[in-house]
Design a protein around this motif. Structure first.
Motif, mmCIF file in Angstrom:
data_model
loop_
_atom_site.group_PDB
_atom_site.id
_atom_site.type_symbol
_atom_site.label_atom_id
_atom_site.label_comp_id
_atom_site.label_asym_id
_atom_site.label_seq_id
_atom_site.Cartn_x
_atom_site.Cartn_y
_atom_site.Cartn_z
ATOM 1 N N ARG A 277 0.661 -1.111 -0.578
ATOM 2 C CA ARG A 277 0.197 0.051 -0.267
ATOM 3 C C ARG A 277 0.558 0.683 -0.324
ATOM 4 N NH1 ARG A 277 -3.039 -2.903 3.863
ATOM 5 N NH2 ARG A 277 -2.306 -2.248 5.453
ATOM 6 N N GLN A 278 1.715 1.606 1.241
ATOM 7 C CA GLN A 278 2.754 2.730 0.922
ATOM 8 C C GLN A 278 3.581 2.315 -0.591
ATOM 9 O OE1 GLN A 278 2.317 4.844 3.032
ATOM 10 N NE2 GLN A 278 0.677 4.084 4.110
ATOM 11 N N TYR A 279 3.831 1.655 -0.695
ATOM 12 C CA TYR A 279 4.766 1.619 -2.201
ATOM 13 C C TYR A 279 4.121 2.320 -3.211
ATOM 14 C CZ TYR A 279 8.285 0.330 -5.113
ATOM 15 O OH TYR A 279 9.905 0.453 -6.116
ATOM 16 N N THR A 280 2.384 1.767 -3.427
ATOM 17 C CA THR A 280 1.415 2.918 -4.210
ATOM 18 C C THR A 280 1.611 3.681 -4.181
ATOM 19 O OG1 THR A 280 0.897 0.035 -4.497
ATOM 20 C CG2 THR A 280 -0.439 2.090 -5.308
ATOM 21 N N ARG A 281 1.598 4.252 -2.379
ATOM 22 C CA ARG A 281 1.110 5.229 -3.022
ATOM 23 C C ARG A 281 2.503 6.859 -2.859
ATOM 24 N NH1 ARG A 281 1.852 7.908 2.686
ATOM 25 N NH2 ARG A 281 0.867 9.902 3.127
ATOM 26 N N SER A 282 3.851 6.024 -2.554
ATOM 27 C CA SER A 282 4.719 6.424 -3.020
ATOM 28 C C SER A 282 4.801 6.810 -4.805
ATOM 29 C CB SER A 282 6.098 5.983 -2.700
ATOM 30 O OG SER A 282 6.450 4.702 -3.206
#
Length: 426
Positions: A277-282
């Motif tokens: 989720r956080q990688y996608t968000r970056s």
């Protein structure tokens, strides 16, 4: 209106070469530069393969007294920064020193220097260390030494966020440009090939133990078994656009158009749902800040760890943002080894060269994609439109960074003839 940050110089010290031409030839030809560790006897370690900078020598390039006071990691930064400034045709003595900054990334600092001094401490009766132990090993040593060497007196920083730091340095450099700095030396280098440093890396359980360089590092592959470490990295001259135009900078490789930095908020040794989720968000943050959509990205250079769980997480994040086969993907770490924060900076250099040469380099290391890792890997180097590129890093312990680089179109021609720009050119 935001001041625009552009990159006008590239300096490379890497297993792939000691210049942009050598590096480009290595990655476009797929020449593997990893092999048995030669800097010390690694026969007692499970990992014996690494990416070393061949024939690296600072003799005549760095003052002898300074060589004694600093680590190999810092020596590499001296050479890369000198190369980058030469590439930019920029004499920093002509720039206001209070508007010149150094923002670099490092994972572990001066490993070899620190080990040497600790061995001295415990092996001699006087139980002492040299005076420079207090600074040479420190992860901020290179920033300090570069700022002294080039009289950069503006705001300077060191970033420590695993491989993501090599991208975070560019994001922070762009922020410094927006705040009034004219020139920033950014990027990252590493020298993690000493006995103690390798022991620490082996302890993570992520390193490959294969002895054959051809199969030791295979990111996204069904036969992936971890990564091999490497040394080196890149220094980039980041410049205020107006400053670059005013001095008639010979080349503008690209603009730092957007970036996104996120964190899982928890310790993540292996890939996890939160990590995806956080990688996608970056990635999405970087796209939004750059004012582009996924379809605008002509080339993506990912982290490519080579650890199956992490590869699957990264591939899922890429697919979520870009769709199935939605973006050309190219990685070259299997050729050089994983250089940690230096590797991310080197990936930026690769992306900028792809934009400059209007070519996409072939992806390396993946033979048979693992389930869930069937990305649109570039099969061979070819001429192609590369106007916008993204570089992403999926660091250990929850760090994620993505940077969008855009071709600069405000000036129809640069003033320097850079020679052949064919896909396999120098």
């Amino acid at each position: 209106m935001r001041r625009r940050a552009v990159i006008t110089g590239i300096g490379i010290v890497s297993p792939s070469g000691m210049s942009t031409g050598e590096h480009w030839e290595t990655i476009t030809s797929g020449r593997r530069k990893i092999g048995p560790i030669s800097q010390f006897d690694a026969s007692g370690y499970p990992t014996t393969i690494a990416g070393e900078v061949p024939g690296f020598d600072v003799t005549g390039r760095v003052d002898g007294r300074l060589v004694v006071q600093t680590d190999r990691w810092t020596w590499m930064s001296f050479v890369a920064a000198e190369q980058a400034l030469g590439d930019a045709s920029l004499d920093l003595s002509t720039v206001d020193p209070y508007r010149t900054s150094v923002i670099m990334a490092s994972s572990s600092g001066g490993n070899a220097f620190g080990q040497k001094e600790l061995q001295r401490l415990w092996s001699r009766p006087e139980r002492t260390v040299g005076a420079y132990q207090s600074i040479a090993w420190f992860y901020a040593a290179t920033v300090g030494q570069l700022s002294i060497r080039h009289q950069a007196k503006g705001p300077s920083n060191v970033l420590v966020s695993e491989t993501a730091g090599g991208l975070d340095s560019l994001a922070h450099a762009a922020r410094m440009i927006d705040r009034g700095v004219s020139v920033v030396l950014a990027g990252g280098l590493e020298a993690p090939l000493s006995p103690y440093a390798l022991a620490c890396q082996v302890r993570s359980g992520r390193l490959s133990e294969r002895k054959d360089p051809e199969s030791a590092y295979m990111p996204y592959d069904a036969d992936a078994c971890g990564y091999v470490p490497g040394e080196g990295g890149a220094v980039l001259v980041v410049e205020d656009l107006e400053h670059a135009l005013a001095r008639n900078a010979p080349v503008i490789y690209g603009e730092i158009a957007g970036w996104g930095v996120t964190h899982d908020g928890e310790h993540t040794v292996r890939g996890s749902g939160g990590s995806q989720r956080q990688y996608t968000r970056s990635m999405r943050l970087a796209l939004d800040r750059a004012g582009v959509v996924p379809a605008d990205i002509d080339l993506l250079i990912p982290d490519a760890l080579g650890v199956p769980e992490n590869d699957t997480t990264e591939a899922a994040a890429i697919t979520e943002v870009f769709g199935e086969g939605g973006v050309p993907v190219s990685t070259h770490k299997s050729l050089t080894g994983r250089i940690y924060q230096g590797g991310a900076a080197l990936d930026v250099a690769t992306a900028l060269l792809a934009i400059d040469r209007q070519a996409v380099p072939a992806s390396a290391g993946t033979r048979t994609p693992a389930p869930g890792c069937d990305l649109a890997f570039v099969p061979e180097t070819k001429q192609a439109v590369v106007d916008v590129a993204m570089v992403s890093a999926h660091g250990f312990d929850g760090y994620h960074s993505s940077v969008v680089l855009r071709r600069f179109e405000g000036r129809s021609e640069v003033t320097r003839d850079r020679g052949a720009v064919a896909a396999t050119g120098g």
